[in-house]
Design an enzyme around this catalytic site. Structure first.
Site, PDB file in Angstrom:
ATOM      1  N   LYS A  54      52.068  40.738  37.977  1.00  0.00           N
ATOM      2  CA  LYS A  54      51.026  40.479  38.976  1.00  0.00           C
ATOM      3  C   LYS A  54      50.182  39.272  38.555  1.00  0.00           C
ATOM      4  CE  LYS A  54      50.978  45.310  40.419  1.00  0.00           C
ATOM      5  NZ  LYS A  54      50.336  46.629  40.415  1.00  0.00           N
ATOM      6  N   GLN A  98      45.696  49.818  37.391  1.00  0.00           N
ATOM      7  CA  GLN A  98      47.096  50.203  37.374  1.00  0.00           C
ATOM      8  C   GLN A  98      47.246  51.695  37.085  1.00  0.00           C
ATOM      9  OE1 GLN A  98      49.498  48.064  38.264  1.00  0.00           O
ATOM     10  NE2 GLN A  98      51.172  49.493  37.953  1.00  0.00           N
ATOM     11  N   ASP A 121      44.823  47.326  46.618  1.00  0.00           N
ATOM     12  CA  ASP A 121      45.958  48.250  46.550  1.00  0.00           C
ATOM     13  C   ASP A 121      46.028  49.134  47.802  1.00  0.00           C
ATOM     14  OD1 ASP A 121      47.700  48.145  44.379  1.00  0.00           O
ATOM     15  OD2 ASP A 121      46.272  49.114  43.021  1.00  0.00           O
TER      16      ASP A 121
END
Ligand code: GUN
Length: 295
Positions: A54, A98, A121
């Site tokens: 990412k 994460q 997200d």
């Protein structure tokens, strides 16, 4: 008929080039350069690899990126403090924590602490709810990546039977909602299957579009697939392989080699959905920097 391989790697590259151009334009106009922050807790190897990817992708597109790495020992209040700081940091347009997190940290509490405006997200209930209602929202990265694949390959979805396998909050549940929504890609008749589904093979055999997201290598075998089905494989399973340099090989949820001939379209693993997930996250970050979803 020849099977079309849905090349997520190439598509993601195209999208990243488009994003890069957009960032150049923004720079030329002295606008806000998109800035993504990723928070990584612990040393889960798969999470490390995803987060590294990412951050690298941000660089490729000219985005700013910040990586916050913390040890497994971090306490929940300490992690909540980091999130609070990121919520207030005006330069950071969006950030992700994460998953999975260590067992002593409650993922729901963490997700709820993220400002929905920065939740690129799309995991916060506000974004999930807005998505379900068809309101402007950050769409979760993997489902959005799948929609982009369907769109950019002009795959017909209206009226099709779509079977989603797996009911995770990150993939299965949102996919069920998104493909059932009005519009394109959407208008599918969606069946959400899971570990308690009876006769799962018969359910999958009815599918024009299969979304496999259960996290079990080679679960979908050729006897479960109708001729001409579109197959989207979300699985990224590490399977031991002594002949591979890293000691493992990545396998999807679909028995690719044997299913290939039956499919009209199929995503490979790796190089299918995975790269599109990262591209979607960048798309959301750009939207965040332009206040496109929220004012
Ligand atoms: N773990 C697996 N996929 C994801 C994702 O898309 N975002 C975050 N934050 N964690 C994940």
């Amino acid at each position: 008929m020849e099977t079309i391989i849905l090349d997520g790697k190439a598509l993601a590259k195209t999208i990243k080039a488009e994003l890069r151009e957009e960032v150049e334009r923004i720079k030329g106009n002295a606008g806000k350069i998109p800035h993504l922050c990723a928070v990584l807790v612990g040393d889960n190897p798969a999470s490390r690899s995803y987060v590294r990817n990412k951050v690298r992708s941000c660089e490729e597109c000219g985005f700013k990126s910040t990586l916050i790495e913390k040890s497994t020992q971090i306490t929940q209040p300490q992690l909540l403090k980091i999130i609070d700081d990121l919520n207030r940091d005006e330069d950071i347009d969006g950030f992700i924590v994460q998953l999975p997190l260590p067992a002593h940290i409650d993922e729901e509490t963490i997700t709820l602490a993220i400002d929905p405006k920065k939740d690129v997200d799309g995991f916060h209930p506000v974004n999930f709810g807005r998505m379900a209602l068809g309101l402007p929202a950050y769409l979760p990265a993997t489902p959005n990546g799948i929609l982009e694949i369907l769109k950019r390959y002009n795959i017909e979805t209206s009226g099709k039977n779509c079977v989603v396998i797996g009911r995770s909050n990150i993939v299965g549940k949102p996919m069920n909602i998104l493909l059932g929504r009005k519009g394109y890609p959407g208008n599918c008749t969606v069946t959400l299957t899971h570990s308690r589904t009876q006769n799962i093979k018969e359910e999958i055999l009815r599918a024009d579009i299969i979304i496999a997201a259960i996290g079990r290598a080679n679960f979908i075998t050729s006897d479960m697939v109708k001729d001409g089905a579109v197959i989207i494989d979300v699985g990224i399973n590490r399977v031991d392989d002594v002949t591979a340099s890293r000691g493992y090989r990545l396998k999807g949820d679909v028995d690719y080699d044997n299913v290939l001939a039956k499919a009209s379209h199929i995503t490979p693993v790796p190089g299918g959905v995975g790269p599109m997930t990262v591209a979607s996250l960048l798309i959301n970050t750009l939207k965040a920097s332009k206040n496109e979803i929220y004012d």
